[in-house]
Design a protein around this motif. Structure first.
Motif, PDB file in Angstrom:
ATOM      1  N   TRP A 266      10.109   9.677  -3.185  1.00 52.29           N
ATOM      2  CA  TRP A 266       9.278  10.357  -1.700  1.00 52.29           C
ATOM      3  C   TRP A 266       8.121  10.273  -2.006  1.00 52.29           C
ATOM      4  N   THR A 267       7.165   9.218  -0.495  1.00 54.93           N
ATOM      5  CA  THR A 267       5.809   9.064  -1.034  1.00 54.93           C
ATOM      6  C   THR A 267       4.706  10.186  -1.717  1.00 54.93           C
ATOM      7  N   ALA A 268       4.174  10.626  -2.241  1.00 52.39           N
ATOM      8  CA  ALA A 268       3.366  11.755  -2.228  1.00 52.39           C
ATOM      9  C   ALA A 268       2.453  12.131  -1.546  1.00 52.39           C
ATOM     10  N   ASN A 269       2.208  13.655  -1.462  1.00 53.55           N
ATOM     11  CA  ASN A 269       1.221  14.189   0.086  1.00 53.55           C
ATOM     12  C   ASN A 269       1.563  13.670   1.256  1.00 53.55           C
ATOM     13  N   ASP A 270       2.652  12.763   1.802  1.00 50.99           N
ATOM     14  CA  ASP A 270       2.515  12.586   2.876  1.00 50.99           C
ATOM     15  C   ASP A 270       3.449  13.036   3.562  1.00 50.99           C
ATOM     16  N   PRO A 271       2.167  13.807   4.700  1.00 52.76           N
ATOM     17  CA  PRO A 271       3.212  14.587   6.059  1.00 52.76           C
ATOM     18  C   PRO A 271       3.837  14.506   6.583  1.00 52.76           C
ATOM     19  N   HIS A 273       6.947  12.417   5.370  1.00 54.22           N
ATOM     20  CA  HIS A 273       7.925  12.740   4.265  1.00 54.22           C
ATOM     21  C   HIS A 273       8.463  10.867   3.883  1.00 54.22           C
TER      22      HIS A 273
END
Length: 296
Positions: A266-271, A273
């Motif tokens: 999962w991409t970090a800090n991605d609203p 998601h």
């Protein structure tokens, strides 16, 4: 992040998986005269394997087995329906020392797998799941057709890792609705049987769809006969070599690309998601490196 490394073991198979909660699994035990994946893991600080999967008992999937107990695996999955007589008959006399070691280890793992090591429970492996499918009904004269197929899932992404399955076992597995559901939408496929024509199955792609990449674990170029077929079935993905150069690739081979590492997560800090796939190789694309220098 789930990390999957397909080791360069020439004509053999060996895959290492590190789960998001830092558990360690391997699929197959290939090695080379000067490279042991299991000893490499030990040198990198892995003290125990949480599980080992042997897709089928042929030498090129077992060569590292004499190092198996150095990492004290907690559980072993293999085609356990095969008898010792089947296994001996299905191998060459010159390979019997390796086969005998496999049979010794096989006898040691004769109890049920504990709940904490259940591959299907996401909580055990940091959200990753592992579905293992076993063809049972093919003739035992060809052990390739008793190869396990592992479907690894994490972050809405999938990789399919077979052994040396050929047409009869693919046909059997594709009759199983659970298998068809599991492989549908797979992002990455490790080619069966080292990319040989005998392991290629067009109907598998009918069930799976177009993966982004196909990976082939192979040795000499003559060993691999279906590379162009696999390339035509893939949609392509960006791959980074050891020098940081990137290009869109459709089919990777350990012969050309070395060890191949695939990160799923999962991409970090991605609203939103969103998930990601990152693929790197240990070899350098010399032609692209020269072109970059000439462009400066």
């Amino acid at each position: 992040m789930l990390v999957i490394t397909v080791w360069d073991v020439n004509h053999g198979n060996a895959t290492y998986i590190r789960t998001p909660n830092n558990r360690h699994l391997v699929v197959d035990l290939g090695d080379t005269a000067d490279f042991s994946p299991l000893r490499t893991l030990l040198a990198r600080g892995v003290r125990q394997l949480d599980g080992a999967i042997v897709t089928h008992p042929h030498r090129d999937h077992l060569d590292d087995i004499f190092n198996f107990q150095l990492l004290s695996p907690r559980a072993l999955w293999r085609p356990n329906h095969l008898s010792e007589a089947d296994i001996r008959r299905g191998n060459r006399a010159t390979d019997m020392a390796i086969i005998q070691k496999y049979l010794e280890i096989n006898r040691e793992f004769n109890g049920p797998v504990g709940a904490a090591d259940d591959l299907a429970l996401p909580a055990n492996f940091g959200g990753a799941t592992f579905q293992v499918f076993v063809p049972h009904f093919c003739e035992t004269a060809n052990l390739n057709n008793h190869s396990l197929v592992v479907v690894v899932s994490y972050a809405g992404l999938k990789m399919v890792i077979p052994g040396d399955n050929e047409a009869p076992s693919w046909a059997e597995l594709l009759e199983d609705p659970a298998f068809v559901r599991a492989v549908k939408g797979a992002d990455i496929l490790l080619a069966s049987h080292h990319g040989r024509q005998a392991g290629y199955c067009a109907e598998l792609f009918d069930a799976m769809g177009k993966p982004r990449l196909v990976v082939i674990s192979d040795g000499r170029s003559g060993d691999t006969s279906a590379t162009s077929l696999y390339s035509s079935q893939a949609s392509g993905w960006t791959v980074f070599d050891a020098a940081g150069a990137s290009e869109t690739r459709y089919c990777l081979t350990t012969r050309r690309d070395g060890h191949i590492t695939i990160n799923l997560g999962w991409t970090a800090n991605d609203p939103q998601h969103r998930n990601f796939i990152n693929v790197t190789t240990t070899n350098v694309n010399v032609a692209k490196l020269v072109a970059r220098h000439q462009a400066r």
